[in-house]
Structure formats: C-alpha cells, structure tokens
Design a protein around this motif. Structure first.
Motif, PDB file in Angstrom:
ATOM      1  N   ASP A 245       0.715  -1.294   0.065  1.00  0.00           N
ATOM      2  CA  ASP A 245       0.058  -0.232  -0.235  1.00  0.00           C
ATOM      3  C   ASP A 245       0.829   1.593   0.869  1.00  0.00           C
ATOM      4  OD1 ASP A 245      -2.185  -1.421   0.422  1.00  0.00           O
ATOM      5  OD2 ASP A 245      -2.348  -1.386   2.342  1.00  0.00           O
ATOM      6  N   ILE A 246       1.981   1.090   0.948  1.00  0.00           N
ATOM      7  CA  ILE A 246       2.559   2.672   0.798  1.00  0.00           C
ATOM      8  C   ILE A 246       3.264   3.024  -0.391  1.00  0.00           C
ATOM      9  CG2 ILE A 246       5.144   1.574   0.498  1.00  0.00           C
ATOM     10  CD1 ILE A 246       3.979   3.964   3.250  1.00  0.00           C
ATOM     11  N   GLY A 247       2.999   2.080  -1.438  1.00  0.00           N
ATOM     12  CA  GLY A 247       2.882   3.095  -3.150  1.00  0.00           C
ATOM     13  C   GLY A 247       2.046   3.736  -3.740  1.00  0.00           C
ATOM     14  N   PHE A 248       0.557   3.642  -3.101  1.00  0.00           N
ATOM     15  CA  PHE A 248       0.250   4.895  -3.769  1.00  0.00           C
ATOM     16  C   PHE A 248       0.366   5.817  -3.041  1.00  0.00           C
ATOM     17  CE2 PHE A 248      -2.598   0.840  -3.185  1.00  0.00           C
ATOM     18  CZ  PHE A 248      -3.290   0.701  -5.195  1.00  0.00           C
ATOM     19  N   PHE A 249       0.837   6.049  -2.078  1.00  0.00           N
ATOM     20  CA  PHE A 249       1.179   7.543  -1.202  1.00  0.00           C
ATOM     21  C   PHE A 249       2.556   8.475  -2.476  1.00  0.00           C
ATOM     22  CE2 PHE A 249      -0.743   5.051   2.028  1.00  0.00           C
ATOM     23  CZ  PHE A 249      -2.026   6.202   2.114  1.00  0.00           C
ATOM     24  N   PHE A 250       3.646   7.288  -2.728  1.00  0.00           N
ATOM     25  CA  PHE A 250       4.385   7.477  -3.557  1.00  0.00           C
ATOM     26  C   PHE A 250       4.084   8.096  -4.982  1.00  0.00           C
ATOM     27  CE2 PHE A 250       7.272   7.594  -6.488  1.00  0.00           C
ATOM     28  CZ  PHE A 250       8.320   7.840  -5.707  1.00  0.00           C
ATOM     29  N   LYS A 251       2.751   7.722  -4.940  1.00  0.00           N
ATOM     30  CA  LYS A 251       2.896   7.643  -6.639  1.00  0.00           C
ATOM     31  C   LYS A 251       1.650   8.976  -6.469  1.00  0.00           C
ATOM     32  CE  LYS A 251       2.336   3.100  -8.691  1.00  0.00           C
ATOM     33  NZ  LYS A 251       1.746   2.106  -8.923  1.00  0.00           N
ATOM     34  N   ARG A 252       0.997   9.028  -5.610  1.00  0.00           N
ATOM     35  CA  ARG A 252       0.291  10.403  -5.058  1.00  0.00           C
ATOM     36  C   ARG A 252       0.651  12.095  -5.098  1.00  0.00           C
ATOM     37  NH1 ARG A 252      -3.935  13.387  -7.003  1.00  0.00           N
ATOM     38  NH2 ARG A 252      -4.880  14.560  -4.995  1.00  0.00           N
ATOM     39  N   SER A 253       1.765  11.795  -4.198  1.00  0.00           N
ATOM     40  CA  SER A 253       2.597  12.639  -3.719  1.00  0.00           C
ATOM     41  C   SER A 253       3.068  13.839  -5.706  1.00  0.00           C
ATOM     42  CB  SER A 253       4.338  12.356  -2.749  1.00  0.00           C
ATOM     43  OG  SER A 253       4.533  11.830  -3.757  1.00  0.00           O
ATOM     44  N   ARG A 254       3.669  12.122  -6.213  1.00  0.00           N
ATOM     45  CA  ARG A 254       3.683  13.268  -7.221  1.00  0.00           C
ATOM     46  C   ARG A 254       3.337  13.688  -8.143  1.00  0.00           C
ATOM     47  NH1 ARG A 254       7.222  12.286  -4.618  1.00  0.00           N
ATOM     48  NH2 ARG A 254       9.988  10.965  -5.259  1.00  0.00           N
ATOM     49  N   VAL A 255       1.890  13.538  -7.925  1.00  0.00           N
ATOM     50  CA  VAL A 255       1.065  14.232  -9.018  1.00  0.00           C
ATOM     51  C   VAL A 255       0.387  15.058  -8.393  1.00  0.00           C
ATOM     52  CG1 VAL A 255      -1.719  14.052 -10.148  1.00  0.00           C
ATOM     53  CG2 VAL A 255      -0.104  11.953 -10.166  1.00  0.00           C
ATOM     54  N   ALA A 256       0.393  15.222  -6.851  1.00  0.00           N
ATOM     55  CA  ALA A 256      -0.513  16.221  -6.209  1.00  0.00           C
ATOM     56  C   ALA A 256       0.861  17.209  -6.036  1.00  0.00           C
ATOM     57  CB  ALA A 256      -0.477  15.862  -4.207  1.00  0.00           C
ATOM     58  N   GLU A 257       1.773  17.067  -5.665  1.00  0.00           N
ATOM     59  CA  GLU A 257       2.713  18.303  -5.382  1.00  0.00           C
ATOM     60  C   GLU A 257       2.906  19.209  -7.273  1.00  0.00           C
ATOM     61  OE1 GLU A 257       7.349  17.635  -5.945  1.00  0.00           O
ATOM     62  OE2 GLU A 257       6.836  15.207  -6.741  1.00  0.00           O
ATOM     63  N   VAL A 258       2.086  18.187  -8.295  1.00  0.00           N
ATOM     64  CA  VAL A 258       2.137  19.300  -9.965  1.00  0.00           C
ATOM     65  C   VAL A 258       0.867  19.981 -10.409  1.00  0.00           C
ATOM     66  CG1 VAL A 258       4.595  18.762 -10.598  1.00  0.00           C
ATOM     67  CG2 VAL A 258       2.549  17.018 -10.722  1.00  0.00           C
ATOM     68  N   THR A 259       0.229  19.642  -9.280  1.00  0.00           N
ATOM     69  CA  THR A 259      -1.363  19.958  -9.222  1.00  0.00           C
ATOM     70  C   THR A 259      -1.713  21.546  -8.531  1.00  0.00           C
ATOM     71  OG1 THR A 259      -1.951  17.798  -9.026  1.00  0.00           O
ATOM     72  CG2 THR A 259      -4.254  18.779  -8.699  1.00  0.00           C
ATOM     73  N   LEU A 260      -2.427  22.804  -8.941  1.00  0.00           N
ATOM     74  CA  LEU A 260      -2.206  23.753  -8.862  1.00  0.00           C
ATOM     75  C   LEU A 260      -1.287  24.344  -8.320  1.00  0.00           C
ATOM     76  CD1 LEU A 260      -5.454  23.076  -6.996  1.00  0.00           C
ATOM     77  CD2 LEU A 260      -5.191  23.966  -8.627  1.00  0.00           C
ATOM     78  N   GLY A 261       0.240  24.006  -8.908  1.00  0.00           N
ATOM     79  CA  GLY A 261       1.701  24.645  -8.820  1.00  0.00           C
ATOM     80  C   GLY A 261       2.217  24.169  -7.938  1.00  0.00           C
ATOM     81  N   ASP A 262       3.511  23.591  -8.356  1.00  0.00           N
ATOM     82  CA  ASP A 262       4.997  23.342  -7.869  1.00  0.00           C
ATOM     83  C   ASP A 262       5.588  24.320  -6.888  1.00  0.00           C
ATOM     84  OD1 ASP A 262       6.469  25.372  -9.626  1.00  0.00           O
ATOM     85  OD2 ASP A 262       7.364  23.416 -10.670  1.00  0.00           O
ATOM     86  N   SER A 263       6.322  23.505  -6.226  1.00  0.00           N
ATOM     87  CA  SER A 263       6.672  24.641  -4.903  1.00  0.00           C
ATOM     88  C   SER A 263       7.162  25.628  -5.647  1.00  0.00           C
ATOM     89  CB  SER A 263       7.889  23.741  -4.678  1.00  0.00           C
ATOM     90  OG  SER A 263       7.599  22.443  -3.675  1.00  0.00           O
ATOM     91  N   ASN A 264       8.400  25.589  -6.443  1.00  0.00           N
ATOM     92  CA  ASN A 264       8.837  26.524  -7.688  1.00  0.00           C
ATOM     93  C   ASN A 264       7.828  28.007  -7.887  1.00  0.00           C
ATOM     94  OD1 ASN A 264      11.177  25.410  -7.138  1.00  0.00           O
ATOM     95  ND2 ASN A 264      11.075  25.022  -9.610  1.00  0.00           N
ATOM     96  N   TYR A 265       6.431  27.504  -8.193  1.00  0.00           N
ATOM     97  CA  TYR A 265       5.863  28.636  -8.815  1.00  0.00           C
ATOM     98  C   TYR A 265       5.154  29.266  -7.224  1.00  0.00           C
ATOM     99  CZ  TYR A 265       1.320  30.452 -10.153  1.00  0.00           C
ATOM    100  OH  TYR A 265      -0.093  31.658  -9.937  1.00  0.00           O
ATOM    101  N   HIS A 266       5.174  28.557  -6.809  1.00  0.00           N
ATOM    102  CA  HIS A 266       4.678  28.779  -5.656  1.00  0.00           C
ATOM    103  C   HIS A 266       5.469  29.907  -4.414  1.00  0.00           C
ATOM    104  CE1 HIS A 266       0.026  27.844  -5.292  1.00  0.00           C
ATOM    105  NE2 HIS A 266       0.382  26.563  -5.553  1.00  0.00           N
ATOM    106  N   ARG A 267       7.074  29.661  -4.382  1.00  0.00           N
ATOM    107  CA  ARG A 267       7.969  30.681  -3.823  1.00  0.00           C
ATOM    108  C   ARG A 267       7.316  31.574  -4.483  1.00  0.00           C
ATOM    109  NH1 ARG A 267      10.302  25.226  -3.385  1.00  0.00           N
ATOM    110  NH2 ARG A 267      10.652  24.746  -1.507  1.00  0.00           N
ATOM    111  N   ASP A 268       7.418  31.699  -6.056  1.00  0.00           N
ATOM    112  CA  ASP A 268       7.914  32.872  -6.805  1.00  0.00           C
ATOM    113  C   ASP A 268       6.873  33.226  -6.982  1.00  0.00           C
ATOM    114  OD1 ASP A 268       9.303  34.026 -10.030  1.00  0.00           O
ATOM    115  OD2 ASP A 268       7.037  33.244  -9.677  1.00  0.00           O
ATOM    116  N   ARG A 269       4.935  32.958  -7.318  1.00  0.00           N
ATOM    117  CA  ARG A 269       4.133  34.304  -5.976  1.00  0.00           C
ATOM    118  C   ARG A 269       4.373  34.321  -4.567  1.00  0.00           C
ATOM    119  NH1 ARG A 269      -1.170  32.309  -3.965  1.00  0.00           N
ATOM    120  NH2 ARG A 269      -2.516  33.738  -4.990  1.00  0.00           N
TER     121      ARG A 269
END
Length: 378
Positions: A347-371
């Motif tokens: 089951d732990i793999g589901f969290f890994f996959k979700r993390s990769r999609v969620a972090e680029v949804t509605l703005g990645d870290s670079n976008y939000h730091r720039d904002r």
C-alpha cells in the motif's frame, strides 16, 4: 491566532476519521484504478448526507456557511485514505468558482445540486502554455449575437468525464497574459464541439484534456457575479489549493504512520529496525516536516477565513511546504519499507504515486515560491 480546534471541529474530525476507516481502504483504491468513473457514487452520496459538501457554501444555496478551516479538517482525513471522490474538483474548484464568481441565479442553479451530490462540477483553467498562471489564457470566447462561441483547449481537468458542468476560463479581450478579459463560462461537457480525452496519471485519478471547437453557449453561461472574474478565479484557486494541501497533509501523515508501524515490527539482527539510530533520525525529520506542514495549512485556511492581507502569501507557503514535505516523506517511506515498498502489492506505493501528482497540481514549489516573492515584493 488560535490553532486549537474547537469542540465542534474536533467532532467533525472524529466523524471524518471514523468514516474513512469504516468505509474505505487502500484495497478499494486499488480496485478503482480500472474503474471508468474512478470513484464511488455511493460514498460520495454519503459525504453529502453528512453535510461535508455543504461546508463552504452559504446557507441560501443549501450550504452550512462554515469556514475553510472546517473544510480542511475533512480534506485532511480524506487524504489519509487517498479517497478519490470528487470533493476537490466539485466543491473546492468548480463549486467555489460559481460561489465566488456567479450571480444569484447561477449559484441557485448549480450549488444546491453540488451540495447534495446530485451534480458534479469542475474547473478548467490550465492550458498547455500556461504553467500554473491562471491568466495565461489563449482559449477564445467570441461574441456571436446574443451568445458566445468558445474555441481552445484546456489540460489536466479533474473529473471532467463525470462532470455535469465544467467551469472554464476563456479570453474575451486583451493579450495572452492580461488579467482583464479573462471570463468564466459554465459549459456542458456533452455539448456539441466539446471533446474529452483521458490523460493517464500515476495516481490513477481521472483527468482530461478538454477541446472546444466552436462551442456555442448562451449569455447566461457566463459567470457574472458582483466579484470581477479575475478576482473570483484567483480566490477559487487559492481555496482549492488549501483543500489540496490539506489532503496532502493527511496523506503524508498516514504514510508516516504506516512507516513508523513498519519500523516497530520489522526485525533485523534480532531487533526491530526502529531501534537503529539512523532510521530514528530520518523518522524524526519526517515528523517535523509533517508538523510544519500542518501549521502552514491551518494558518492559510484561517487567513482566508478572516480575510487577512497576507492570505495569498500564506496559501503559497502552505502549498510549497506540503509539496516538499510530501515528496520527502513519500520517498523515505519507500526507502524505509525496503524491498516491499517498491512493489505494487504494498500500500505504501500509492502514497508515493499520489505525492508526485499532487505536488504538480495547482502549482509546484517553484511556482508558489515565486508567487510568494512577488506578493511580498522581494
């Protein structure tokens, strides 16, 4: 600012936690990967019965008139179960766009049905060239007598395949990146000229490219509330970003819990591997990252509820914090589970996959730091 949950909010949290543990499991998430809709209509209906879909809306459209903090409480628990029901897309994206940008007639047409779970809404604002900028819009809305003709393409639209209405942005005037001239329209996904193309994603959530080929809509389809469209769009995206951040907070918390449980039970050299100091240090870092994220998410929600001047900066802080923390914790969870962490059966793999999609949804870290830097005028 008081970060402690009230008695009512604690009751809501317990109710949501009990619901997730009782009604859902990661086995269910595995089964939904090949399901056309990607979620359970029965569970979504139960969420409506519990009043969760009504939390952020005004009472005159069937809502509860509560704050974003209450919604964060629910979204965090849903994130722990990786529940794919369209709460984010229908309530926090499409629903908030209509609540903030629509007139009274448009709100009464759609929001009561969304609150009851009888209609699913979504928001289509992203385009291939836009890279998170909601005002980088080339989709055109041209006057056609008393109606409008829409042409263009939107990308990665969540749950468009099951939506009853898509709120989308289109340019009525101005240049490609101008704030002015970006309007929002409510479009039937089954209308002539609308083509939906599924987009495969690693977390198996349903997303679509939406192509508009001279789609005709009447003037009533254009959101025309008292709040200007650019402000309504920005506010809706900020609220949805907090909702997603809360979901990510729940997911990283659950991934951390599962990892700690594994460290306590997996034995090597006759002792639990959790007794190894190197793994203890890594687990402690994950705990700190989770708590930092929790503070950022709840602070952002409180800022929005209280209409504080730095609310937008707080939203970007929360999303960037959750992006980084979830990425780290998902990586560490896989590593600390050893070989079984890499298997699809665990089951732990589901969290890994979700993390990769969620972090680029509605703005990645670079976008939000720039904002954040632009908002602070750095």
């Amino acid at each position: 600012m008081n970060f402690a949950l009230s008695d009512e909010q604690q009751m809501l949290q317990k109710s949501a936690s009990d619901f997730v543990h009782r009604e859902s499991s990661l086995k269910r998430i595995r089964e939904l990967r090949n399901d056309a809709t990607g979620y359970s209509k029965a569970l979504f209906g139960k969420m409506a019965e519990l009043g969760w879909l009504a939390i952020p809306f005004a009472e005159d459209v069937g809502g509860l008139g509560q704050g974003l903090v209450e919604m964060v409480v629910v979204m965090e628990e849903l994130g722990k179960g990786l529940m794919p029901e369209p709460v984010l897309s229908s309530i926090m994206l499409g629903g908030q766009a209509i609540a903030l940008g629509g007139n009274a007639d448009q709100q009464k047409q759609w929001l009561p049905k969304a609150v009851e779970g009888q209609a699913i809404l979504t928001l289509a604002h992203q385009e291939r060239q836009s890279r998170y900028d909601p005002f980088d819009v080339v989709t055109k809305a041209a006057r056609d007598g008393a109606a409008w003709t829409l042409s263009g393409e939107k990308t990665y639209v969540p749950d468009a395949g099951v939506a009853d209405a898509i709120v989308l942005t289109a340019r009525t005037q101005g240049g490609r990146r101008d704030r002015e001239g970006v309007a929002m329209f409510v479009v039937d996904p089954k209308a002539k000229g609308v083509t939906l193309t599924p987009v495969p994603t690693s977390d198996s959530r349903k997303r679509f490219h939406v192509k508009l080929d001279k789609v005709k809509v009447d003037d009533a389809a254009r959101l025309s509330g008292s709040t200007p469209s650019d402000m309504a769009l920005e506010q809706a995206l900020d609220r949805a970003t907090i909702g997603l951040s809360a979901e990510m907070l729940g997911s990283m918390s659950e991934a951390f819990r599962m990892t700690v449980d594994y460290l306590k039970t997996r034995q090597q050299f006759g002792v639990p591997i959790g007794t190894f100091q190197a793994l203890q240090h890594r687990a402690a870092d994950q705990y700190v990252q989770t708590e930092l994220s929790r503070s950022a998410v709840y602070y952002a929600a409180m800022c929005v509820d209280e209409k504080m001047a730095d609310a937008q900066a707080a939203v970007s802080t929360a999303k960037a914090r959750c992006n980084d923390a979830f990425h780290l914790i998902a990586n560490e969870s896989i590593q600390m589970h050893g070989g079984i962490g890499m298997t699809d059966e665990h089951d732990i793999g589901f969290f890994f996959k979700r993390s990769r999609v969620a972090e680029v949804t509605l703005g990645d870290s670079n976008y939000h730091r720039d904002r954040y830097a632009r908002l602070r005028d750095y």
